[in-house]
Design an enzyme around this catalytic site. Structure first.
Site, PDB file in Angstrom:
ATOM      1  N   LEU A 224       0.812  -1.217   0.000  1.00  0.00           N
ATOM      2  CA  LEU A 224       0.000   0.000   0.000  1.00  0.00           C
ATOM      3  C   LEU A 224       0.847   1.269   0.000  1.00  0.00           C
ATOM      4  O   LEU A 224       0.333   2.351   0.295  1.00  0.00           O
ATOM      5  CB  LEU A 224      -0.933   0.015   1.217  1.00  0.00           C
ATOM      6  CG  LEU A 224      -2.039  -1.043   1.217  1.00  0.00           C
ATOM      7  CD1 LEU A 224      -2.853  -0.962   2.497  1.00  0.00           C
ATOM      8  CD2 LEU A 224      -2.950  -0.888   0.004  1.00  0.00           C
ATOM      9  N   CYS A 242       3.323  -1.451   8.789  1.00  0.00           N
ATOM     10  CA  CYS A 242       1.899  -1.153   8.567  1.00  0.00           C
ATOM     11  C   CYS A 242       1.076  -2.435   8.480  1.00  0.00           C
ATOM     12  O   CYS A 242       0.037  -2.565   9.130  1.00  0.00           O
ATOM     13  CB  CYS A 242       1.733  -0.317   7.303  1.00  0.00           C
ATOM     14  SG  CYS A 242       2.559   1.297   7.379  1.00  0.00           S
ATOM     15  N   HIS A 243       1.520  -3.396   7.665  1.00  0.00           N
ATOM     16  CA  HIS A 243       0.755  -4.626   7.478  1.00  0.00           C
ATOM     17  C   HIS A 243       1.633  -5.865   7.573  1.00  0.00           C
ATOM     18  O   HIS A 243       1.191  -6.954   7.227  1.00  0.00           O
ATOM     19  CB  HIS A 243       0.038  -4.609   6.129  1.00  0.00           C
ATOM     20  CG  HIS A 243      -0.903  -3.457   5.975  1.00  0.00           C
ATOM     21  ND1 HIS A 243      -0.525  -2.255   5.426  1.00  0.00           N
ATOM     22  CD2 HIS A 243      -2.208  -3.319   6.327  1.00  0.00           C
ATOM     23  CE1 HIS A 243      -1.554  -1.420   5.425  1.00  0.00           C
ATOM     24  NE2 HIS A 243      -2.585  -2.030   5.979  1.00  0.00           N
ATOM     25  N   GLY A 244       2.887  -5.681   8.015  1.00  0.00           N
ATOM     26  CA  GLY A 244       3.722  -6.835   8.329  1.00  0.00           C
ATOM     27  C   GLY A 244       4.364  -7.503   7.133  1.00  0.00           C
ATOM     28  O   GLY A 244       4.458  -8.739   7.114  1.00  0.00           O
ATOM     29  N   PRO A 257       1.618  -9.411   3.224  1.00  0.00           N
ATOM     30  CA  PRO A 257       0.654  -9.229   2.129  1.00  0.00           C
ATOM     31  C   PRO A 257       1.221  -8.602   0.859  1.00  0.00           C
ATOM     32  O   PRO A 257       0.510  -8.541  -0.150  1.00  0.00           O
ATOM     33  CB  PRO A 257      -0.387  -8.306   2.752  1.00  0.00           C
ATOM     34  CG  PRO A 257       0.374  -7.491   3.731  1.00  0.00           C
ATOM     35  CD  PRO A 257       1.424  -8.405   4.291  1.00  0.00           C
TER      36      PRO A 257
END
Length: 278
Positions: A224, A242-244, A257
């Protein structure tokens, strides 16, 4: 007969009488009766002398060129014809080519010269138009190009001697973070031994570097658009909190991700201790 001529009286101030009969649109069954022209006075016939015939005195008393002629037949209405045959044709000699001023000579003799002049003028106009159009298009395209300060910011020079071995430095390039890592030999061997079948976006380490000891990446997560942290994560490379998403020391996605590896920008080594990115 005179009543027919009298009905044409209002046109008298504007028309000139001629001594020529004009045929009607239909073929006559019986030849028309021609009224002979009135005798012309010594000073010339003037329209005001025909007052009793046309019914009004024309202003100025313009002289007619011929006598009045009236025709009548059984199958066509009786009429009097008038023609504007006293109009002076304008002189267009100033606008004509000198070779065609003489009406008694053929214009074919000078056709080649006049045609060559026309071709020359046409070619000159076309070349001038093309030149102006080229300049206009060039200026328009230049107006759409980037300014000098923007072009200057599109490239960044990095002195490699300032980056110690095993360390990572971050630079700003085109508004984005740029990661430059000076890798050790152990890190190079570790990334070269990774099994490509285990990777989400398979790429060998040698495909992502020009010199094995220098790794240059765009520091933007492919998930992202977050900025990963250098020297963190389970694989010792880069980690996006943020999202690993976890990246290894070659910038390849190993966990999380993110769908793709970190972007490799265009760069070139101008010397052993200087690289230009962009």
């Amino acid at each position: 007969m005179l009543s027919v001529a009298a009905r044409a009286g209002p046109l008298g101030p504007f028309l000139c009488a001629v001594a020529h009969g004009v045929p009607g649109p239909l073929k006559q069954l019986v030849p028309g009766v021609v009224v002979p022209a009135l005798p012309e006075p010594a000073g010339g016939l003037r329209l005001h002398a025909m007052r009793n015939l046309l019914g009004r005195d024309p202003p100025g008393g313009r002289a007619a060129r011929g006598g009045l002629v009236a025709t009548a037949s059984l199958n066509a209405p009786a009429s009097v014809r008038f023609v504007h045959n006293d109009v002076t044709v304008p002189d267009f000699s100033d606008y004509r080519h000198p070779a065609v001023l003489d009406s008694t000579k053929s214009s074919q003799d000078s056709g080649d010269a006049r045609r060559g002049f026309s071709y020359l003028m046409t070619a000159t106009a076309c070349v001038t138009t093309a030149y102006v159009a080229k300049n206009f298009v060039t200026q328009f395209i230049y107006s759409l190009s980037a300014a000098a300060d923007v072009i200057a910011m599109s490239k960044v020079e990095i002195k490699l001697l300032d980056i110690p071995e095993g360390k990572n430095m971050t630079f700003k390039w085109r508004g984005k973070p740029l990661f430059v890592r000076h890798r050790t030999q152990d890190e190079i061997n570790q990334e070269a031994a990774v099994n490509l079948a285990e990777l989400r976006d398979p790429q060998h380490d040698l495909e992502r570097v020009k010199k094995p000891e220098w790794l240059i990446l765009v520091g933007v997560c492919t998930h992202l658009g977050c900025v990963p942290i250098a020297g963190a994560g389970e694989f010792g490379g880069y980690y996006c909190p943020c999202h690993g998403s976890h990246y290894d020391l070659s910038g390849r996605i190993r966990k999380g991700p993110a769908p793709l590896n970190l972007e490799i920008p265009y760069y070139e080594f101008t010397s052993d201790d200087l690289v230009i990115v962009g």
